[in-house]
Design an enzyme around this catalytic site. Sequence first.
Site, short mmCIF file in Angstrom:
data_model
loop_
_atom_site.label_atom_id
_atom_site.label_comp_id
_atom_site.label_asym_id
_atom_site.label_seq_id
_atom_site.Cartn_x
_atom_site.Cartn_y
_atom_site.Cartn_z
N ARG A 91 -6.77 10.40 0.09
CA ARG A 91 -6.60 10.94 -1.27
C ARG A 91 -7.94 11.03 -2.00
NH1 ARG A 91 -3.14 6.80 -3.50
NH2 ARG A 91 -3.38 5.74 -1.50
N HIS B 188 0.87 -1.18 0.00
CA HIS B 188 0.00 0.00 0.00
C HIS B 188 0.90 1.22 0.00
CE1 HIS B 188 -2.99 2.93 1.14
NE2 HIS B 188 -3.94 2.02 1.10
#
Length: 664
Positions: free
Chosen positions: A294, A274
Amino acid sequence: MPEVEQHDYDVVVIGAGGAGLRAVIEAREQGLSVAVVCKSLFGKAHTVMAEGGCAASMGNANDKDNWQTHFKDTMRGGKFLNNWRMAELHAREAPDRVWELETYGALFDRTADGRISQRNFGGHTYPRLAHVGDRTGLELIRTMQQKIVSLQQEDYAETGDYEARIKVFAECTITELFTDAGASGQGPEEAAGVTTQGPRSHRDGHGRIAGAFGYWRESGGFILFRTPAIVLATGGIGKSYTVTSNSWEYTGDGHALALRAGATLINMEFLQFHPTGMVWPPSVKGILVTEGVRGDGGVLKNSEGKRFMFDYIPPVFKGQYAETEEEADQWLRDNDSARRTPDLLPRDEVARAINEEVKAGRGTEHGGVFLDIASRMPADEIVRRLPSMHHQFKELADVDITAEPMEVGPTCHYVMGGIEVDPDTGAARTPGLFAAGECSGGMHGSNRLGGNSLSDLLVFGRRAGLGASAYVKQLTDKPLPTDADVAAAATTALAPFDSSSSADGENPYTLHAELQQTMNDLVGIIRKEHEVRAAIEKLAQLRERYARVAVAGKRPFNPGWHLAIDLANMLLVSECVAQAALLRTESRGGHTRDDHPGMNPDWRNTLLVCALDPATTDAPVPGVTVTPADQTPMREDLLALFELGELEKYYTEQELAEHPAAGS
Ligand code: FAD
């Protein structure tokens, strides 16, 4: 033989995360008796930690969304190596599974007009993640546990016993599966009546599932389940790596149990790093920062303050992502009027980009990059949208994400590889063995899109529960483990105590630390042939040393003993990862070979299938064989969903001759 308590069930589900619980509910709804066994507390699983949400094309945030677009996004994210039938079932069924959760009592966040709210995530064309703030997994588990309690209440009303059909065995670790080797059982695919794109053949000589053996964490006492059907839902393998978002339970137990019971693993070279694990301060190193940061507007910046992701849009995604900051920010306001931000490229792309920036000397002091949400929205809005992120980092690290950027970098997060299963039923190669969730393989191909795990758990947890029930119902006799098998399992589990007085006994913590460092440094996010070979050599030494692993103390609550048992699984599964990583001479999704950059269409359709090396089955940690095999070609109507021009980036010319538009 030491004392062993014994239980009989129609189905035993190993793992109480989302996949396991959904399988339990389904098998119980089919009228069967089910045990659910979990290594840690009931309710403590990775599923609880899932933050961002559950992907389902409900079309609430953008009514253009549909299952076909979700299917296409998933295949693109997986670089077309996915088991297409799983990707199809997943995309078609995810919305129903989310709705169903609300009938169990879940309450997702809402849009202004009262529909389930959906947020943006990497690789998803439309806002698609149904969520509950950043605590989605918690709500998922809470409501499935609530559903289980309500089923137990129904059982009580009928039988006077809450546990007549579902019983939870928490803090209980399974170490061995038993089969009735030698008996000729009917294969699971025939039993379930479906075969589409599943395991290609059954392994001979391993027999049908007959039971499972384990120990209680607290007392160290042994336990035997006699059962004809087992659903493995044991989650991931991240604890074989130093920097990881995974917690202590994730030692690849289900993967190893399946291998030892004669099943196969696929795609083990594909690990998801990740992109945004915390790299600093040390108290939170590796801990995940959800992609939702995000999705809600947070941006990645290097040490020069540059939003660098615009420099890393790979050729296969050119034209699909914004090329300026203005366009990316416009997309966040209205995703129909601009292209999506490259901060939300699929995870493998973002992780590699961060790696490049750090290597080029534009990283932070502690070897990461900055993730900035603080300058992008008011503090109270951040706390409202991301309450757990805010709370967790404030409490654990004194980092205030509303006031300062986070320092982030890749962390080992998810394994795309897993037990090879029939997509429709979850049946593995061993008759009576089923798998769902992170420990199964195929669905996500070479790279999983964020949010596609929670939906995977619901879709395939249900299907594995159904598959196991159908299998049990058609059996005419019940396979049983032998006393000799049970005694052997107890001897294996106790072996680390036997070595405790020997002078050359090996400490499990030392072996574990060496394994983690080896995998992290040599089979990590960027791989090279000579490094992977060095890892394989080191793994062979660790396997040899493991034969002398020694633990002190007694059986009641003894973490050193538990780790010694887990280590055998980690070593076996790490061998699969390393061997497959060596064989795949291309870079695709969660497998990046520095010496073979770029995807090679000749590899696209190839699965690397791991099985136990039959010559080594008696060793404390057996060896593995890795064999290339072709996937079944995608069904024509699904292939036709893609433009020929897009497929040309992935497929060989020969394969494309099958496309309906070819030659026109
Ligand atoms: P898990 O939930 O991992 O449960 C595994 C179970 O198996 C546990 O009960 C464990 O105790 C048990 N077990 C293991 N070995 C044994 C054994 N030997 N004997 C008995 N029991 C055993 N995905 C998304 O889709 N969206 C997200 O927003 C998201 N966020 C995430 C955030 C974090 C921090 C993490 C770590 C993961 C996140 N993921 C997310 C991924 C997702 O949460 C996992 O992939 C998923 O929950 C795995 O579910 P599962 O049911 O397969 O297994």
